[in-house]
Design a protein around this motif. Sequence first.
Motif, mmCIF file in Angstrom:
data_model
loop_
_atom_site.group_PDB
_atom_site.id
_atom_site.type_symbol
_atom_site.label_atom_id
_atom_site.label_comp_id
_atom_site.label_asym_id
_atom_site.label_seq_id
_atom_site.Cartn_x
_atom_site.Cartn_y
_atom_site.Cartn_z
ATOM 1 N N SER A 5 1.595 15.150 12.688
ATOM 2 C CA SER A 5 2.177 16.084 13.642
ATOM 3 C C SER A 5 3.538 16.576 13.155
ATOM 4 O O SER A 5 4.555 15.931 13.384
ATOM 5 N N PRO A 6 3.580 17.732 12.487
ATOM 6 C CA PRO A 6 4.868 18.314 12.088
ATOM 7 C C PRO A 6 5.479 19.118 13.240
ATOM 8 O O PRO A 6 4.760 19.778 14.005
ATOM 9 N N TYR A 7 6.804 19.067 13.339
ATOM 10 C CA TYR A 7 7.531 19.772 14.397
ATOM 11 C C TYR A 7 8.778 20.404 13.796
ATOM 12 O O TYR A 7 9.473 19.792 12.968
ATOM 13 N N SER A 8 9.066 21.633 14.197
ATOM 14 C CA SER A 8 10.260 22.317 13.721
ATOM 15 C C SER A 8 10.956 22.993 14.895
ATOM 16 O O SER A 8 10.298 23.445 15.846
ATOM 17 N N VAL A 58 7.857 8.277 10.748
ATOM 18 C CA VAL A 58 8.492 9.477 11.289
ATOM 19 C C VAL A 58 9.620 9.869 10.349
ATOM 20 O O VAL A 58 10.519 9.066 10.085
ATOM 21 N N GLU A 59 9.557 11.079 9.834
ATOM 22 C CA GLU A 59 10.620 11.602 8.982
ATOM 23 C C GLU A 59 11.310 12.747 9.728
ATOM 24 O O GLU A 59 10.655 13.697 10.159
ATOM 25 N N SER A 60 12.626 12.632 9.884
ATOM 26 C CA SER A 60 13.371 13.630 10.642
ATOM 27 C C SER A 60 14.636 14.030 9.887
ATOM 28 O O SER A 60 15.379 13.168 9.414
ATOM 29 N N ARG A 61 14.849 15.330 9.794
ATOM 30 C CA ARG A 61 16.036 15.858 9.125
ATOM 31 C C ARG A 61 16.580 17.027 9.949
ATOM 32 O O ARG A 61 15.829 17.913 10.357
ATOM 33 N N GLN A 62 17.889 17.015 10.174
ATOM 34 C CA GLN A 62 18.519 18.082 10.949
ATOM 35 C C GLN A 62 19.806 18.533 10.266
ATOM 36 O O GLN A 62 20.594 17.710 9.806
ATOM 37 N N SER A 96 21.743 15.170 9.041
ATOM 38 C CA SER A 96 21.295 13.848 9.477
ATOM 39 C C SER A 96 19.856 13.610 9.036
ATOM 40 O O SER A 96 19.000 14.483 9.136
ATOM 41 N N ASN A 97 19.621 12.410 8.520
ATOM 42 C CA ASN A 97 18.283 11.945 8.167
ATOM 43 C C ASN A 97 17.978 10.713 9.012
ATOM 44 O O ASN A 97 18.649 9.689 8.875
ATOM 45 N N SER A 98 16.985 10.831 9.873
ATOM 46 C CA SER A 98 16.623 9.718 10.760
ATOM 47 C C SER A 98 15.149 9.403 10.548
ATOM 48 O O SER A 98 14.270 10.056 11.122
ATOM 49 N N ASP A 99 14.876 8.416 9.712
ATOM 50 C CA ASP A 99 13.499 8.027 9.392
ATOM 51 C C ASP A 99 13.167 6.679 10.030
ATOM 52 O O ASP A 99 14.015 5.795 10.125
ATOM 53 N N TYR A 100 11.911 6.569 10.442
ATOM 54 C CA TYR A 100 11.436 5.319 11.041
ATOM 55 C C TYR A 100 10.052 5.002 10.474
ATOM 56 O O TYR A 100 9.209 5.900 10.326
ATOM 57 N N GLY A 109 19.599 5.774 9.692
ATOM 58 C CA GLY A 109 20.330 6.891 10.266
ATOM 59 C C GLY A 109 21.417 7.295 9.287
ATOM 60 O O GLY A 109 22.499 6.712 9.280
ATOM 61 N N GLU A 110 21.118 8.260 8.442
ATOM 62 C CA GLU A 110 22.050 8.697 7.409
ATOM 63 C C GLU A 110 22.666 10.043 7.809
ATOM 64 O O GLU A 110 21.948 10.976 8.185
#
Length: 201
Positions: free
Chosen positions: A54-57, A118-122, A143-147, A183-184
């Motif tokens: 599930s990609p989200y933008s 979960v890979e998240s980048r903002q 911010s890189n928030s991966d889980y 949380g980078e």
Amino acid sequence: RIRRYTNESAAVAYTLVQENFETNSKRSTNYRFGVDYDINNRTSFGVLVNGFSSPYSEDGNYENKFDGSGQMVDSVVYAGSDLRNHSNNNAVSVILTNKFMRPGNELNLSFDYLNYNVESRQVSQSDSYLTDGSFKEKYILISNSDYSAKIYSSKLDFSNKIFGDWVLETGLQTIFSFRNNIGEYYNKDGNLDIPNALLSN
């Protein structure tokens, strides 16, 4: 959307006017397949594989206008946000079933594995301007928030027909899990990404 906030209790009363525009997109893909095999007339073996992606933008543009006394523009902050998030889930189940000669007696053994990521980048950017419209400063935060989580489990069930319609069921289950999250945070300075030690963990 437009929002207006007024703070009259401050040392100098001001009004904050926000204009926000956001767009987002989300897609989901699921899959599931399995196979069963009869080893003999009492024992069967099965494998089930399933998961989803599930990609989200999300993209946003924000204008924050501070009006001071006399409702004159004091300063303006233009902000932008670019968020990318991708969730993945994959699971495998292996099941072994054996029916004994005595009716009602059955053994079930299963092994399960789950891999969740979960890979998240903002990227957030804000540009500040003074009363006369001159540029003040630019601030960019990345911010890189991966889980990630890996879960292993096994289960053993035994059904024993005691007498008549009475059945005694016993079982044993074990679960092991490994989880990790980061949380980078980085501040952008030209072409350099400088780690932000205060926000990172």
